[in-house]
Scaffold this active site. Structure first.
Site, short mmCIF file in Angstrom:
data_model
loop_
_atom_site.label_atom_id
_atom_site.label_comp_id
_atom_site.label_asym_id
_atom_site.label_seq_id
_atom_site.Cartn_x
_atom_site.Cartn_y
_atom_site.Cartn_z
N LYS A 112 0.84 -1.19 0.00
CA LYS A 112 0.00 0.00 0.00
C LYS A 112 0.88 1.24 0.00
O LYS A 112 1.84 1.33 0.77
CB LYS A 112 -0.88 -0.03 1.25
CG LYS A 112 -2.00 0.98 1.30
CD LYS A 112 -2.83 0.75 2.56
CE LYS A 112 -3.95 1.76 2.68
NZ LYS A 112 -4.73 1.56 3.92
N HIS A 114 -0.27 4.40 0.49
CA HIS A 114 -0.88 5.50 1.22
C HIS A 114 -1.27 5.00 2.61
O HIS A 114 -1.11 3.82 2.92
CB HIS A 114 -2.12 6.03 0.47
CG HIS A 114 -3.18 4.99 0.26
ND1 HIS A 114 -3.11 4.05 -0.74
CD2 HIS A 114 -4.33 4.73 0.94
CE1 HIS A 114 -4.18 3.26 -0.69
NE2 HIS A 114 -4.93 3.64 0.33
#
Length: 232
Positions: A112, A114
């Site tokens: 991921k 973010h």
């Protein structure tokens, strides 16, 4: 050094109860199924069919009992994406219910970029890690988890799986003398705890409550083991 443990599946009654549960739940099926190795297997174990709360609760109870009975030492549990994620979470809950509360974590297939970022979710990986998965075919997922855990500075100490098929692994498309479980245990130096093994399935088919109706399946599974099976 690998700690001394009872042989996987050493609790015969727990193993028999688990096999019966898996058959009743439709998770363990009989027929003709093509494995990843290209073999035609007379049985198939699909843990994805433990698909409701009651089944997952009972499954996690089997895992926890087998893990605690084995004596394997661990500081946290880890579930490899994807099937290992719900397993690690529910087994951690059941372990806590049985008196051993430990952290758990899992990984994403894609990191991921973010929020908290990265590929790991849950508790920080540290200490001796117990990897929880359904079955091992080629040991590929185990190697990936081991690399990830070591990369985080923790120790990939042991694995817990539901069923050991006790059959030859394949390398470069060819059968080898050892199983994936034996490879992880003997070559990677990790303990492997299983709820049940192929020999437990054969015992259930021969002597279980539905043995009469399972006679044909017993002979087919036995023939498959004679062709592809390995020892403990």
């Amino acid at each position: 050094m690998v700690d001394s443990l009872p042989q996987p599946g050493a609790d015969a009654q727990l193993a028999q109860d688990f096999v019966e549960f898996a058959v009743d739940a439709g998770v363990l099926r009989f027929g003709q199924f093509t494995t990843k190795a290209g073999r035609v297997s007379p049985y198939f174990f699909n843990a994805g069919l433990f698909d409701d709360g009651a089944k997952m609760a009972r499954l996690s109870e089997f895992y926890a009992k087998a893990i605690l009975a084995s004596g394997v030492a661990f500081d946290m549990v880890f579930g490899p994406a994807y099937k290992g994620i719900p397993l690690a979470a529910t087994v951690a809950v059941e372990l806590a219910r049985q008196g051993k509360n430990v952290p758990f974590a899992y990984n994403r297939k894609e990191a991921k970029d973010h929020g908290e970022g990265g590929s790991l979710v849950g508790a920080p990986l540290k200490g001796r890690v117990l990897i929880i998965d359904d079955v091992m075919s080629a040991g590929t997922a185990a190697r990936e988890s081991i690399a990830l855990i070591r990369g985080a500075g923790a120790i990939p100490h042991a694995m817990a799986i539901a069923l050991d098929r006790q059959e030859k692994a394949t390398e470069n498309g060819k059968d080898v003398a050892h199983s994936a479980v034996q490879y992880v245990r003997d070559q990677l130096g990790m303990q492997v705890c299983t709820i049940a093994r192929l020999e437990d399935l054969l015992a259930f088919l021969a002597q279980g409550p539905a043995a009469e109706s399972m006679r044909e399946h017993h002979s087919q599974v036995l023939a498959y083991r004679e062709r592809y099976g390995v020892g403990n």
